[in-house]
Motif scaffolding. Structure first.
Motif, PDB file in Angstrom:
ATOM      1  N   GLU A 524       0.850  -1.179   0.000  1.00 23.49           N
ATOM      2  CA  GLU A 524       0.000   0.000   0.000  1.00 23.49           C
ATOM      3  C   GLU A 524       0.893   1.239   0.000  1.00 23.49           C
ATOM      4  O   GLU A 524       1.874   1.298   0.734  1.00 23.49           O
ATOM      5  N   PHE A 525       0.567   2.222  -0.847  1.00 25.73           N
ATOM      6  CA  PHE A 525       1.354   3.453  -0.833  1.00 25.73           C
ATOM      7  C   PHE A 525       0.551   4.617  -1.387  1.00 25.73           C
ATOM      8  O   PHE A 525      -0.459   4.443  -2.058  1.00 25.73           O
ATOM      9  N   HIS A 593     -17.279   3.660  -3.253  1.00 24.41           N
ATOM     10  CA  HIS A 593     -17.071   2.381  -3.910  1.00 24.41           C
ATOM     11  C   HIS A 593     -15.761   2.434  -4.679  1.00 24.41           C
ATOM     12  O   HIS A 593     -15.554   3.339  -5.479  1.00 24.41           O
ATOM     13  N   SER A 594     -14.867   1.497  -4.422  1.00 22.17           N
ATOM     14  CA  SER A 594     -13.597   1.468  -5.147  1.00 22.17           C
ATOM     15  C   SER A 594     -13.746   0.582  -6.371  1.00 22.17           C
ATOM     16  O   SER A 594     -13.978  -0.608  -6.250  1.00 22.17           O
ATOM     17  N   SER A 611      -7.573   3.408  -2.931  1.00 20.66           N
ATOM     18  CA  SER A 611      -8.112   3.285  -1.570  1.00 20.66           C
ATOM     19  C   SER A 611      -8.656   4.590  -1.033  1.00 20.66           C
ATOM     20  O   SER A 611      -9.706   4.623  -0.410  1.00 20.66           O
ATOM     21  N   SER A 612      -7.912   5.662  -1.245  1.00 22.10           N
ATOM     22  CA  SER A 612      -8.284   6.891  -0.568  1.00 22.10           C
ATOM     23  C   SER A 612      -7.629   8.070  -1.284  1.00 22.10           C
ATOM     24  O   SER A 612      -6.677   7.891  -2.031  1.00 22.10           O
ATOM     25  N   ILE A 613      -8.138   9.282  -1.020  1.00 19.14           N
ATOM     26  CA  ILE A 613      -7.520  10.446  -1.648  1.00 19.14           C
ATOM     27  C   ILE A 613      -7.415  11.595  -0.658  1.00 19.14           C
ATOM     28  O   ILE A 613      -8.307  11.824   0.148  1.00 19.14           O
ATOM     29  N   ASP A 614      -6.278  12.244  -0.697  1.00 17.54           N
ATOM     30  CA  ASP A 614      -6.052  13.434   0.118  1.00 17.54           C
ATOM     31  C   ASP A 614      -6.207  14.622  -0.832  1.00 17.54           C
ATOM     32  O   ASP A 614      -5.276  14.961  -1.571  1.00 17.54           O
ATOM     33  N   PHE A 621      -3.990   7.311  -2.685  1.00 17.39           N
ATOM     34  CA  PHE A 621      -3.468   6.131  -1.996  1.00 17.39           C
ATOM     35  C   PHE A 621      -3.953   4.868  -2.675  1.00 17.39           C
ATOM     36  O   PHE A 621      -5.132   4.747  -3.002  1.00 17.39           O
ATOM     37  N   PHE A 622      -3.024   3.952  -2.887  1.00 14.82           N
ATOM     38  CA  PHE A 622      -3.361   2.740  -3.618  1.00 14.82           C
ATOM     39  C   PHE A 622      -3.008   1.495  -2.828  1.00 14.82           C
ATOM     40  O   PHE A 622      -2.104   1.494  -1.999  1.00 14.82           O
ATOM     41  N   GLN A 623      -3.747   0.446  -3.162  1.00 20.04           N
ATOM     42  CA  GLN A 623      -3.368  -0.874  -2.692  1.00 20.04           C
ATOM     43  C   GLN A 623      -3.069  -1.672  -3.961  1.00 20.04           C
ATOM     44  O   GLN A 623      -3.922  -1.786  -4.837  1.00 20.04           O
TER      45      GLN A 623
END
Lengths: 659, 144
Positions: A524-525, A593-594, A611-614, A621-623
């Motif tokens: 994850e990064f 939903h991803s 995964s997520s966003i800032d 952010f990715f997995q």
């Protein structure tokens, strides 16, 4: 039609099924054929009433009649028509009705197919089907009625709708296919039960139930695989099987059903293992009901959280009562189930099948044990101990490998006894090649179960090819056919055998795919634009990140440039982070939903999840996962389906067409 | 020994070995993730153990804090009845993770908070909640 008719239909069906059961039992006692005829007509009426009730519910779902609680809870005005239709099995009461619907269609087919056959067995077959129908009818009439009116003191303007996660074609068709399999085993069970009650030992009915079992088995297999495929494509945890109780619930009858499909061959050919087969088909049927109990009762904590319901005790009682009845009847008829013949040698095809059965049942027991372990520990120790995937893998992998070995050995054994000569002829080549492959795999650097699994896969594949080769060459020699004609006629003449080999080949491919999971990698990064990170020898660079508003959701889209270590471009991946109902004033109704993206080759899958966003700093952010050999699982399943279709295709189709 | 007994012996032997294997594995788990105790929020707060456990509960209202430096890192409270447990989790969060969601976490308790390495949400098969009446519902808001 108003929903009242639906309610009335299922109540009437329940009444008629009771009546029909009584008439059948009277007929069995006094033999007045008129009783049987009217009972059979009534059984047909029961099935038609259920089918009508199902159509009424479908009609209400499609026309969005929110005055029915089920419709209001599972659809909304915005739900696409396809998913309004599939809402039939989205909830509890609807899925029970749908279960009944499938059983009723099967019941009608059974009645029609056997109009003039099995005069002694038919009454019992109908009794069994009707009892099962009655059980579900009682549930849908008294416990969870799908036609229940909405409990609201206001006009319901719109329903709650279906989770977008479930608005997916695979997800829409995976439950009904699984149901076909679950319900399908009722018919072979009914035949077996009837044979037990009437002491019927002929092999004709065995062929009937073998066909039915194959249909049910194919549906169950496809349902399980589709479920795994959907989880892999949609859920974003990178796997297709999690040993969740609900998955296990479908896997257990699959295991015993597979054992049954094998051992029934022995009964058909040798009239042996009669008692064992009876037990197997009964267990398989009971496991389908037990599986429904597991999924519907809320006893097990599962990610498939269906609403907790009062149905658990009913299902459990039904299973226990049936278990006792079956056990009692088997003990009562023990002398009839004795086989005249015995297995003659340890190295015979018969014992091969027997060992295969032992392993399948053990595997089923292992899964069963792990599934109910939390309940047992809670009862015994007071603390619930949950069982994770590592436990199931630890226990089942060695057993599964023994099974894989038997897949290769079994077909090479001769009926009755394998001579030393035979041994040499059949085993030398596969063994030599397998050992060579073992050395190669060890040199590559594989260790442990991976080596064994791959070596056995080679062994089984070679042994299957040799079986085909032997069959083809003997035809080429004897009938002077071309190789292709010989192959086609060979398969045509013995569909179940060669279809079975195709299934084995499919299973081997799937095992290779499962083995690949030993090398899964995950990382994850977070990345800003033009930043990159790597997993193994694959680099991921975020080249673009942009928002997009679409008709029913809002999406952040990332474009990842995927390159190899040497700089070669492999692909670009576009995982998305979506928010459904993003304009809903209530933030709790907004649904993230991803949408993942996969780059798939035979060698490996590169699996990316946003995964997520800032949004303040524009960091995504990715997995990322690299899953080797996953494609083998899907290709294996295609071959499995193909092989099963060959095995169950009616062999006299041409004759039927000509006449 | 006759062939018949050999067959019986082999079948019985095979069953016994496999059964023994299954039972043995239940007492000798391959790693700490194979068999995990499922305990309540209250129990973990009372105990001082650092053992790996699994816990289920509801994500407490307005407790989710996503770390500003690393958005994969999240802090939240799990509540079960009156007890509340602070949780830290680093990793990809499931889509259904939000306030009020039913979650299961696995990890160990130390330094006053629960460090989870697994976070699962119960996948709802449909939307939870009460039906809305005509007044509270605006179609235009949702479907554009």
């Amino acid at each position: 039609m108003t929903p009242v008719f639906g309610s009335v239909s299922i109540s009437l069906a329940a009444g008629f099924s009771i009546l029909s059961i009584f008439l059948l039992l009277f007929y069995i006692r006094n033999g007045d054929y008129r009783l049987f005829l009217s009972a059979r007509r009534m059984a047909i009426v029961v099935s038609f009433l259920i089918i009508i009730a199902t159509f009424i519910l479908v009609n209400e779902l499609i026309s969005s009649n929110f005055n029915i609680d089920y419709v209001a809870h599972h659809t909304s005005l915005e739900t696409p028509t396809l998913y309004k239709f599939s809402a039939l099995w989205a909830g509890q009461s609807g899925s029970l009705l749908f279960w009944l619907f499938i059983l009723s269609v099967f019941s009608l087919i059974t009645i029609y197919q056997n109009k003039n056959r099995y005069h002694k067995m038919m009454p019992w077959i109908l009794v069994v089907i009707l009892v099962v129908q009655l059980f579900f009818l009682i549930l849908t009439t008294f416990i969870t009625n799908p036609f229940e009116p909405t409990k609201a003191d206001f006009e319901v303007a719109n329903g709650l709708g279906l989770n977008p996660l479930l608005q997916n074609l695979t997800m829409a068709i995976h439950p009904p296919i699984l149901y076909l399999g679950f319900v399908g085993f009722t018919i072979p069970f009914a035949f077996a039960f009837a044979a037990l009650m009437t002491n019927e030992s002929g092999s004709l009915w065995i062929r009937s139930i073998r066909r039915w079992s194959l249909v049910a088995w194919l549906a169950l297999s496809s349902g399980i695989i589709l479920g795994g495929w959907w989880a892999y494509q949609e859920l974003g945890w990178g796997g297709y099987w999690a040993w969740d109780p609900v998955e296990n619930a479908s896997f257990m009858p699959w295991l015993t059903g597979t054992a049954f499909l094998h051992s029934i061959i022995i009964q058909e050919k040798k009239n042996m293992l009669r008692l064992w087969n009876m037990i197997l088909i009964m267990i398989t049927f009971l496991l389908t009901i037990f599986g429904t109990f597991l999924t519907r009762s809320g006893v097990m904590s599962s990610v498939h959280s269906f609403t907790q319901s009062p149905l658990g005790p009913f299902f459990l009682s039904f299973v226990i009562i049936l278990l006792f009845i079956c056990a009692f009847l088997i003990i009562l008829n023990l002398s009839n189930l004795k086989s005249e013949k015995r297995i003659e040698s340890l190295t015979s095809r018969e014992s091969g099948f027997l060992f295969n059965n032992v392993i399948f049942v053990t595997l089923c027991f292992a899964v069963f044990w792990g599934t109910i372990f939390p309940v047992i520990t809670e009862a015994v120790q007071g603390t619930k101990i949950t069982v994770g995937a590592p436990f199931f893998n630890q226990v089942t992998i060695p057993i599964g490998l023994v099974l894989l070995l038997l897949t290769g050995v079994g077909p090479l054994l001769a009926w009755r006894k394998t001579s030393t000569e035979n041994f040499k002829n059949n085993f030398t080549l596969p063994l030599i090649i397998a050992l060579c492959s073992l050395i190669v795999f060890l040199l590559i650097g594989f260790r442990g179960y991976v080596v064994i699994s791959l070596m056995l896969s080679v062994f089984v594949t070679i042994s299957i090819f040799m079986e085909f080769k032997r069959g083809v060459y003997s035809r080429v020699k004897r009938f002077n056919e071309s190789i292709l004609t010989a192959l086609v006629t060979l398969i045509k003449k013995n569909r179940s055998r060669y279809g079975g080999y195709f299934v084995h080949l499919g299973i081997v491919l799937m095992f290779i795919g499962f083995t690949g999971a030993a090398f899964n990698m995950k990382k994850e990064f977070g990345l800003a634009i033009n930043e990159q990170n790597h997993l193994d020898n694959v680099n991921f660079k975020l080249v673009k990140l942009w928002p997009e508003e679409r008709s029913n959701h809002f999406s952040w889209i990332a474009e990842l440039l995927v390159t190899a270590d040497n700089g070669n471009i492999i692909t670009s991946l576009r995982p998305e982070k979506r928010i459904y109902f993003h304009l809903d004033p209530n933030p709790d109704r907004r649904q993230p939903h991803s949408e993942l993206d996969i780059y798939s080759t035979m060698q490996r899958d590169i699996y990316s999840v946003f995964s997520s966003i800032d949004t303040d700093n524009n960091i995504a952010f990715f997995q990322i996962m690299i899953n080797p050999l996953v494609r083998f699982v899907w290709y294996g399943s295609y071959i499995l389906v193909f092989g099963t279709l060959i095995a169950m295709w009616p062999s006299n189709r041409k004759k039927l067409l000509l006449s | 020994m006759s062939q018949k007994y050999k067959v019986i012996l082999a079948v019985v032997g095979l069953s016994l070995i496999s059964t023994f294997w299954i039972l043995w594995s239940s007492f000798n788990p391959v790693n700490e993730k194979a068999l995990v105790k499922f305990i309540s929020v209250g129990e973990i707060l009372d105990s001082n153990s650092n053992e790996r456990v699994r816990i289920g509960g509801i994500v407490a209202d307005s407790s989710i804090i996503i770390s500003p430096s690393n958005r994969m890192e999240v802090y939240f409270d799990i509540k079960e009845g009156a007890s509340k447990l602070p949780v830290r989790f680093v990793g990809a969060r499931p889509d259904l993770f939000k306030h009020g969601a039913e979650v299961i976490v696995e990890g160990a308790f130390f330094n006053g908070s629960f460090n989870a390495d697994m976070l699962q949400t119960k996948c709802a098969s449909r939307y939870e909640g009460d039906l809305r009446d005509a007044a509270s519902y605006k179609l235009d808001d949702i479907n554009i």
